[in-house]
Scaffold this motif. Structure first.
Motif, PDB file in Angstrom:
ATOM      1  N   GLU A 112       0.833  -1.205   0.000  1.00 60.55           N
ATOM      2  CA  GLU A 112       0.000   0.000   0.000  1.00 60.55           C
ATOM      3  C   GLU A 112       0.866   1.253   0.000  1.00 60.55           C
ATOM      4  O   GLU A 112       0.586   2.218  -0.711  1.00 60.55           O
ATOM      5  CB  GLU A 112      -0.945  -0.005   1.204  1.00 60.55           C
ATOM      6  CG  GLU A 112      -2.060  -1.021   1.097  1.00 60.55           C
ATOM      7  CD  GLU A 112      -2.852  -1.197   2.389  1.00 60.55           C
ATOM      8  OE1 GLU A 112      -2.503  -0.565   3.425  1.00 60.55           O
ATOM      9  OE2 GLU A 112      -3.812  -1.991   2.370  1.00 60.55           O
ATOM     10  N   GLU A 113       1.927   1.232   0.802  1.00 59.25           N
ATOM     11  CA  GLU A 113       2.829   2.384   0.850  1.00 59.25           C
ATOM     12  C   GLU A 113       3.583   2.536  -0.474  1.00 59.25           C
ATOM     13  O   GLU A 113       3.792   3.652  -0.949  1.00 59.25           O
ATOM     14  CB  GLU A 113       3.814   2.247   2.013  1.00 59.25           C
ATOM     15  CG  GLU A 113       4.603   3.493   2.292  1.00 59.25           C
ATOM     16  CD  GLU A 113       3.762   4.669   2.768  1.00 59.25           C
ATOM     17  OE1 GLU A 113       4.205   5.808   2.550  1.00 59.25           O
ATOM     18  OE2 GLU A 113       2.674   4.469   3.357  1.00 59.25           O
ATOM     19  N   GLU A 115       2.411   1.695  -3.387  1.00 59.86           N
ATOM     20  CA  GLU A 115       1.443   2.267  -4.325  1.00 59.86           C
ATOM     21  C   GLU A 115       1.310   3.767  -4.108  1.00 59.86           C
ATOM     22  O   GLU A 115       1.307   4.549  -5.068  1.00 59.86           O
ATOM     23  CB  GLU A 115       0.081   1.587  -4.168  1.00 59.86           C
ATOM     24  CG  GLU A 115      -0.971   2.140  -5.100  1.00 59.86           C
ATOM     25  CD  GLU A 115      -2.338   1.493  -4.938  1.00 59.86           C
ATOM     26  OE1 GLU A 115      -3.315   2.087  -5.445  1.00 59.86           O
ATOM     27  OE2 GLU A 115      -2.441   0.416  -4.322  1.00 59.86           O
ATOM     28  N   ARG A 116       1.211   4.198  -2.839  1.00 63.19           N
ATOM     29  CA  ARG A 116       1.117   5.633  -2.546  1.00 63.19           C
ATOM     30  C   ARG A 116       2.335   6.375  -3.093  1.00 63.19           C
ATOM     31  O   ARG A 116       2.215   7.434  -3.701  1.00 63.19           O
ATOM     32  CB  ARG A 116       1.000   5.869  -1.034  1.00 63.19           C
ATOM     33  CG  ARG A 116      -0.409   5.915  -0.522  1.00 63.19           C
ATOM     34  CD  ARG A 116      -0.485   6.427   0.909  1.00 63.19           C
ATOM     35  NE  ARG A 116       0.067   5.514   1.887  1.00 63.19           N
ATOM     36  CZ  ARG A 116      -0.536   4.420   2.337  1.00 63.19           C
ATOM     37  NH1 ARG A 116      -1.743   4.105   1.887  1.00 63.19           N
ATOM     38  NH2 ARG A 116       0.028   3.651   3.242  1.00 63.19           N
ATOM     39  N   ARG A 119       2.313   6.624  -6.914  1.00 62.36           N
ATOM     40  CA  ARG A 119       1.335   7.611  -7.391  1.00 62.36           C
ATOM     41  C   ARG A 119       1.919   9.024  -7.354  1.00 62.36           C
ATOM     42  O   ARG A 119       1.466   9.909  -8.067  1.00 62.36           O
ATOM     43  CB  ARG A 119       0.052   7.541  -6.572  1.00 62.36           C
ATOM     44  CG  ARG A 119      -0.787   6.318  -6.894  1.00 62.36           C
ATOM     45  CD  ARG A 119      -2.099   6.297  -6.085  1.00 62.36           C
ATOM     46  NE  ARG A 119      -2.840   5.090  -6.362  1.00 62.36           N
ATOM     47  CZ  ARG A 119      -3.584   4.875  -7.442  1.00 62.36           C
ATOM     48  NH1 ARG A 119      -3.679   5.819  -8.367  1.00 62.36           N
ATOM     49  NH2 ARG A 119      -4.231   3.739  -7.605  1.00 62.36           N
ATOM     50  N   GLY A 120       2.929   9.233  -6.527  1.00 64.98           N
ATOM     51  CA  GLY A 120       3.581  10.534  -6.444  1.00 64.98           C
ATOM     52  C   GLY A 120       4.721  10.722  -7.432  1.00 64.98           C
ATOM     53  O   GLY A 120       5.275  11.814  -7.537  1.00 64.98           O
ATOM     54  N   LEU A 173      -2.244   2.067 -11.925  1.00 61.70           N
ATOM     55  CA  LEU A 173      -2.504   3.179 -11.027  1.00 61.70           C
ATOM     56  C   LEU A 173      -3.479   4.188 -11.611  1.00 61.70           C
ATOM     57  O   LEU A 173      -4.114   4.933 -10.878  1.00 61.70           O
ATOM     58  CB  LEU A 173      -1.194   3.911 -10.687  1.00 61.70           C
ATOM     59  CG  LEU A 173      -0.103   3.040 -10.056  1.00 61.70           C
ATOM     60  CD1 LEU A 173       1.166   3.859  -9.879  1.00 61.70           C
ATOM     61  CD2 LEU A 173      -0.573   2.466  -8.735  1.00 61.70           C
TER      62      LEU A 173
END
Length: 174
Positions: A112-113, A115-116, A119-120, A173
């Motif tokens: 999850e981290e 993916e976050r 996304r940045g 994403l």
């Protein structure tokens, strides 16, 4: 307890040694992170140095999850594509959680981290990773939203007579 994540931590001797210990512990517990047991940290060091060189050159980034003791408990390396037609997705390598933290949801937290973080990253629309078949890892990644998009039968030779599939997974994403 959950892990504390840091993207692009300073590469210090403590981090280097912590990631080496983590990688050896995961490998020696049967984890599919490029080595087979038994393996010593010194045998892993060249692979870690390659990751650090890629980071210094801006081709790779490191995500570390730290446990309560401040030690590296989980990692994932992002590697950017240099081919002009593939710069819209990133590779995720050396995804690992220390054996003492496995089964507690930290692998899912790490993904999850990751993916976050992805996304940045400018222009990144997908994360691609591969995993060793025969261990059920593709089922775990699928439960985290990744789709199996390819499989190369017998591409990974763990030992003579023990060939495993190389499973290609993708998380979109966009």
């Amino acid at each position: 307890m959950s892990l504390t994540f840091r993207l692009d931590p300073a590469v210090t001797p403590e981090l280097r040694d912590g990631v080496l210990r983590l990688w050896a512990d995961v490998s020696n517990a049967g984890g599919a992170v490029g080595f087979v047991p038994p393996v010593a940290p010194e045998a892993i060091r060249p692979a870690l140095v390659q990751h650090f060189v890629a980071m210094a050159e801006g081709r790779s980034r490191l995500l570390v999850g730290y446990g309560e003791d401040g030690e590296a408990a989980a990692t994932a390396f992002f590697t950017f594509n240099t081919h002009r037609l593939m710069t819209h997705w990133v590779w995720l390598y050396t995804v690992m959680v220390h054996p003492r933290y496995q089964g507690l949801g930290y692998g899912r937290e790490l993904l999850e981290e990751a993916e976050r973080a992805a996304r940045g990253f400018d222009g990144i629309q997908a994360i691609r990773l591969t995993c060793r078949g025969g261990l059920g890892l593709e089922h775990f990644y699928a439960s985290c939203g990744y789709k199996e998009v390819g499989r190369v039968p017998g591409a990974i030779r763990v030992a003579p007579g023990d060939d495993r599939d190389d499973v290609i997974m993708l998380l979109t994403l966009a």
